[in-house]
Design a protein around this motif. Structure first.
Motif, PDB file in Angstrom:
ATOM      1  N   GLN A 112      42.075 -72.118 -97.520  1.00  0.00           N
ATOM      2  CA  GLN A 112      41.613 -70.750 -97.280  1.00  0.00           C
ATOM      3  C   GLN A 112      41.191 -70.507 -95.831  1.00  0.00           C
ATOM      4  OE1 GLN A 112      41.508 -68.138 -99.780  1.00  0.00           O
ATOM      5  NE2 GLN A 112      42.909 -69.698-100.558  1.00  0.00           N
ATOM      6  N   LEU A 113      41.077 -71.577 -95.054  1.00  0.00           N
ATOM      7  CA  LEU A 113      40.554 -71.445 -93.693  1.00  0.00           C
ATOM      8  C   LEU A 113      41.382 -70.507 -92.808  1.00  0.00           C
ATOM      9  CD1 LEU A 113      38.294 -72.344 -91.831  1.00  0.00           C
ATOM     10  CD2 LEU A 113      39.654 -74.337 -91.195  1.00  0.00           C
ATOM     11  N   PRO A 114      42.721 -70.571 -92.804  1.00  0.00           N
ATOM     12  CA  PRO A 114      43.486 -69.643 -91.946  1.00  0.00           C
ATOM     13  C   PRO A 114      43.200 -68.181 -92.256  1.00  0.00           C
ATOM     14  CG  PRO A 114      44.901 -71.404 -92.750  1.00  0.00           C
ATOM     15  CD  PRO A 114      43.615 -71.516 -93.502  1.00  0.00           C
ATOM     16  N   TYR A 115      43.066 -67.835 -93.547  1.00  0.00           N
ATOM     17  CA  TYR A 115      42.801 -66.443 -93.920  1.00  0.00           C
ATOM     18  C   TYR A 115      41.392 -66.028 -93.503  1.00  0.00           C
ATOM     19  CZ  TYR A 115      46.683 -67.846 -96.903  1.00  0.00           C
ATOM     20  OH  TYR A 115      47.870 -68.350 -97.364  1.00  0.00           O
ATOM     21  N   ILE A 116      40.439 -66.954 -93.620  1.00  0.00           N
ATOM     22  CA  ILE A 116      39.064 -66.665 -93.215  1.00  0.00           C
ATOM     23  C   ILE A 116      38.998 -66.406 -91.707  1.00  0.00           C
ATOM     24  CG2 ILE A 116      36.730 -67.623 -93.008  1.00  0.00           C
ATOM     25  CD1 ILE A 116      37.290 -69.199 -95.567  1.00  0.00           C
ATOM     26  N   LEU A 117      39.620 -67.282 -90.928  1.00  0.00           N
ATOM     27  CA  LEU A 117      39.572 -67.150 -89.475  1.00  0.00           C
ATOM     28  C   LEU A 117      40.256 -65.868 -89.022  1.00  0.00           C
ATOM     29  CD1 LEU A 117      40.247 -70.824 -88.320  1.00  0.00           C
ATOM     30  CD2 LEU A 117      38.056 -69.659 -88.621  1.00  0.00           C
ATOM     31  N   LEU A 118      41.396 -65.538 -89.646  1.00  0.00           N
ATOM     32  CA  LEU A 118      42.098 -64.298 -89.291  1.00  0.00           C
ATOM     33  C   LEU A 118      41.253 -63.085 -89.648  1.00  0.00           C
ATOM     34  CD1 LEU A 118      44.632 -62.896 -88.253  1.00  0.00           C
ATOM     35  CD2 LEU A 118      45.596 -63.055 -90.572  1.00  0.00           C
ATOM     36  N   ALA A 119      40.642 -63.094 -90.839  1.00  0.00           N
ATOM     37  CA  ALA A 119      39.809 -61.971 -91.267  1.00  0.00           C
ATOM     38  C   ALA A 119      38.584 -61.814 -90.367  1.00  0.00           C
ATOM     39  CB  ALA A 119      39.366 -62.159 -92.718  1.00  0.00           C
ATOM     40  N   ILE A 120      37.958 -62.928 -89.993  1.00  0.00           N
ATOM     41  CA  ILE A 120      36.801 -62.865 -89.091  1.00  0.00           C
ATOM     42  C   ILE A 120      37.225 -62.344 -87.730  1.00  0.00           C
ATOM     43  CG2 ILE A 120      35.122 -64.256 -87.799  1.00  0.00           C
ATOM     44  CD1 ILE A 120      34.896 -66.071 -90.228  1.00  0.00           C
ATOM     45  N   GLY A 121      38.330 -62.864 -87.205  1.00  0.00           N
ATOM     46  CA  GLY A 121      38.794 -62.434 -85.887  1.00  0.00           C
ATOM     47  C   GLY A 121      39.041 -60.939 -85.829  1.00  0.00           C
ATOM     48  N   ILE A 122      39.741 -60.396 -86.837  1.00  0.00           N
ATOM     49  CA  ILE A 122      40.039 -58.960 -86.869  1.00  0.00           C
ATOM     50  C   ILE A 122      38.765 -58.150 -87.060  1.00  0.00           C
ATOM     51  CG2 ILE A 122      41.181 -57.150 -88.205  1.00  0.00           C
ATOM     52  CD1 ILE A 122      43.391 -59.181 -88.828  1.00  0.00           C
ATOM     53  N   SER A 123      37.935 -58.563 -87.996  1.00  0.00           N
ATOM     54  CA  SER A 123      36.730 -57.799 -88.352  1.00  0.00           C
ATOM     55  C   SER A 123      35.732 -57.741 -87.196  1.00  0.00           C
ATOM     56  CB  SER A 123      36.064 -58.407 -89.591  1.00  0.00           C
ATOM     57  OG  SER A 123      36.978 -58.470 -90.662  1.00  0.00           O
ATOM     58  N   VAL A 124      35.499 -58.883 -86.563  1.00  0.00           N
ATOM     59  CA  VAL A 124      34.536 -58.930 -85.459  1.00  0.00           C
ATOM     60  C   VAL A 124      35.067 -58.162 -84.244  1.00  0.00           C
ATOM     61  CG1 VAL A 124      33.375 -60.454 -83.821  1.00  0.00           C
ATOM     62  CG2 VAL A 124      33.483 -61.075 -86.234  1.00  0.00           C
ATOM     63  N   THR A 125      36.362 -58.268 -83.980  1.00  0.00           N
ATOM     64  CA  THR A 125      36.946 -57.535 -82.844  1.00  0.00           C
ATOM     65  C   THR A 125      36.815 -56.027 -83.046  1.00  0.00           C
ATOM     66  OG1 THR A 125      38.528 -59.321 -82.389  1.00  0.00           O
ATOM     67  CG2 THR A 125      39.057 -57.136 -81.524  1.00  0.00           C
ATOM     68  N   LEU A 126      37.122 -55.533 -84.249  1.00  0.00           N
ATOM     69  CA  LEU A 126      36.983 -54.102 -84.520  1.00  0.00           C
ATOM     70  C   LEU A 126      35.516 -53.670 -84.470  1.00  0.00           C
ATOM     71  CD1 LEU A 126      39.560 -53.677 -87.446  1.00  0.00           C
ATOM     72  CD2 LEU A 126      39.817 -52.971 -85.046  1.00  0.00           C
ATOM     73  N   HIS A 127      34.628 -54.547 -84.929  1.00  0.00           N
ATOM     74  CA  HIS A 127      33.185 -54.280 -84.866  1.00  0.00           C
ATOM     75  C   HIS A 127      32.735 -54.071 -83.422  1.00  0.00           C
ATOM     76  CE1 HIS A 127      28.879 -55.075 -86.039  1.00  0.00           C
ATOM     77  NE2 HIS A 127      28.833 -55.468 -84.775  1.00  0.00           N
ATOM     78  N   GLU A 128      33.119 -55.007 -82.549  1.00  0.00           N
ATOM     79  CA  GLU A 128      32.700 -54.913 -81.148  1.00  0.00           C
ATOM     80  C   GLU A 128      33.403 -53.769 -80.416  1.00  0.00           C
ATOM     81  OE1 GLU A 128      30.251 -56.537 -79.815  1.00  0.00           O
ATOM     82  OE2 GLU A 128      29.887 -57.645 -81.671  1.00  0.00           O
ATOM     83  N   LEU A 129      34.654 -53.500 -80.795  1.00  0.00           N
ATOM     84  CA  LEU A 129      35.379 -52.377 -80.194  1.00  0.00           C
ATOM     85  C   LEU A 129      34.669 -51.063 -80.499  1.00  0.00           C
ATOM     86  CD1 LEU A 129      37.881 -51.410 -78.645  1.00  0.00           C
ATOM     87  CD2 LEU A 129      39.100 -51.307 -80.835  1.00  0.00           C
ATOM     88  N   ALA A 130      34.133 -50.948 -81.718  1.00  0.00           N
ATOM     89  CA  ALA A 130      33.397 -49.738 -82.087  1.00  0.00           C
ATOM     90  C   ALA A 130      32.146 -49.587 -81.221  1.00  0.00           C
ATOM     91  CB  ALA A 130      33.016 -49.788 -83.567  1.00  0.00           C
ATOM     92  N   HIS A 131      31.434 -50.697 -80.934  1.00  0.00           N
ATOM     93  CA  HIS A 131      30.289 -50.636 -80.030  1.00  0.00           C
ATOM     94  C   HIS A 131      30.721 -50.117 -78.652  1.00  0.00           C
ATOM     95  CE1 HIS A 131      27.430 -52.417 -82.680  1.00  0.00           C
ATOM     96  NE2 HIS A 131      27.922 -53.646 -82.643  1.00  0.00           N
ATOM     97  N   ALA A 132      31.837 -50.645 -78.137  1.00  0.00           N
ATOM     98  CA  ALA A 132      32.303 -50.271 -76.804  1.00  0.00           C
ATOM     99  C   ALA A 132      32.702 -48.794 -76.750  1.00  0.00           C
ATOM    100  CB  ALA A 132      33.481 -51.158 -76.394  1.00  0.00           C
ATOM    101  N   ILE A 133      33.420 -48.327 -77.775  1.00  0.00           N
ATOM    102  CA  ILE A 133      33.852 -46.926 -77.795  1.00  0.00           C
ATOM    103  C   ILE A 133      32.644 -46.001 -77.904  1.00  0.00           C
ATOM    104  CG2 ILE A 133      35.179 -45.210 -79.078  1.00  0.00           C
ATOM    105  CD1 ILE A 133      37.083 -47.434 -79.908  1.00  0.00           C
ATOM    106  N   SER A 134      31.648 -46.384 -78.699  1.00  0.00           N
ATOM    107  CA  SER A 134      30.442 -45.557 -78.832  1.00  0.00           C
ATOM    108  C   SER A 134      29.637 -45.532 -77.536  1.00  0.00           C
ATOM    109  CB  SER A 134      29.566 -46.060 -79.978  1.00  0.00           C
ATOM    110  OG  SER A 134      30.078 -45.627 -81.215  1.00  0.00           O
ATOM    111  N   ALA A 135      29.637 -46.648 -76.798  1.00  0.00           N
ATOM    112  CA  ALA A 135      28.983 -46.650 -75.489  1.00  0.00           C
ATOM    113  C   ALA A 135      29.669 -45.633 -74.576  1.00  0.00           C
ATOM    114  CB  ALA A 135      29.041 -48.044 -74.876  1.00  0.00           C
TER     115      ALA A 135
END
Length: 360
Positions: A112-135
């Motif tokens: 399950q590790l590849p799916y976890i890492l991919l999901a974390i990578g996408i989720s965290v990147t979109l999370h931080e992108l939202a912070h940047a766009i709101s700034a």
């Protein structure tokens, strides 16, 4: 040596190499700490201004504050609920909700590790992108950004200009802080119905993953990992369909796909008053679909976890910063806010420890 041990040794070797190469890596902009690798660089001061200044995004930001507060409250409620489940007397067979850490080979399979890492990578990147766009939406420059690697989890971060951020209004800070939490909560809401309703729709049968001794499947010598395709000629894709046919009782014919690839018809005598076949089941899919469904499940799990636990006021989380802003508006000083967050953080750690070593 099992897969968990191999994984653990590989991690130690990897971080040992990172430590030995730290000087060279630091010259290339990396920062190396025990089990933490950071790469940071100055970035554009504005992020996607056309989106950031749009009317739709401004509406999202206002809704996002509400979603951020919901995440914070839900995170606190979940922590308290988990602890109460362990300290409240219940029947021995009753299941408790747990906050088990993700440990490949221990709490989850290595596969399950590849799916976890991919999901974390996408989720965290979109999370931080939202912070940047709101700034950008609120005229706060973004000073830097980067990526991180914690133990084996990938991550990302953005850093607004500290002076501009601190001098902005409380509502602006709440918008920037809540944007990431809102994205994770929305993604969890999107992937939840997919994770729940797509498996039964895509199922091509029911795979037997375990059997109970003395019940019809065991008595008929049906091999574990066989797939139930039909019962009395009727296709069975879900447990409820199988249960409906079993409820008729008597001698019934199962059409089975055996682990060796052969298809066999096996008669079973459903004489038990509860009409049980005596099996543990899971959905059966084409091989290519397992990967997609695993990814969908982890996208929900990761985003739901990020929304609640990063939303909870745990001192270093976005929820902790949101909590500070709300208490400031209520006239509560920062010291009291951090004291409350400290208590909630200890409760969170206790919930994890109880999940690992439940009270007997």
């Amino acid at each position: 040596m099992n897969t968990a041990e191999i994984f653990g040794i590989s991690l130690i070797v990897f971080w040992g190499i990172m430590y030995l190469l730290r000087k060279k890596l630091e010259n290339r902009g990396f920062q190396i700490y025990p089990f933490l690798l950071l790469w940071r660089k100055s970035t554009r001061s504005e992020w996607l201004p056309n989106i950031a200044k749009s009317k739709g995004y401004r509406i999202f930001e206002k809704v996002g504050i509400g979603l951020g507060i919901i995440s914070m409250i839900a995170g606190i409620a979940l922590i308290i609920y988990v602890i109460s489940e362990f300290i409240t007397p219940k029947a021995p067979q009753a299941a408790s909700l747990r906050l088990e850490p993700v440990i490949p080979g221990v709490t989850i399979g290595i596969d399950q590790l590849p799916y976890i890492l991919l999901a974390i990578g996408i989720s965290v990147t979109l999370h931080e992108l939202a912070h940047a766009i709101s700034a950008t939406s609120n005229n706060v420059k973004v000073r830097s950004g980067g990526f991180l690697f914690l133990i084996f989890f990938p991550g990302a971060f953005v850093e607004p200009d500290e002076e501009e951020y601190n001098s902005s209004s409380s509502s602006v800070r709440l918008k920037i802080l809540s944007a990431g939490l809102a994205v994770n909560l929305i993604l969890a809401a999107v992937f939840f119905p997919l994770a729940v309703y797509l498996p039964p729709l895509a199922s091509q049968g029911l795979q037997i993953v375990g059997e109970l001794k003395g019940y019809p499947a065991y008595n008929a010598s049906i091999p574990v990992n066989s797939v139930i395709l039909k019962i009395d000629g009727h296709a069975t894709h879900t447990p409820s369909e199988l249960e409906a046919y079993l409820h008729q009782g008597g001698i019934q014919t199962l059409t089975l796909l055996y682990p060796n690839g052969s298809i066999n018809n096996v008669k079973v005598n459903i004489s038990d008053p509860q009409h049980l076949l005596g099996v543990y089941l899971t959905y059966y899919f084409p091989s290519w679909l397992y990967a997609i469904l695993d990814f969908i499940t982890w996208m929900f799990t990761i985003n739901f976890s990020l929304a609640l636990f990063n939303g909870a006021p745990l001192i270093i989380t976005d929820g902790g910063k949101v909590f500070n802003e709300i208490l400031k508006k209520l006239g509560v000083n920062e010291r009291t806010s951090y004291l409350i967050q400290g208590v909630i953080t200890m409760l969170f750690i206790s919930a994890i420890l109880l999940s690992i070593n439940p009270l007997q």
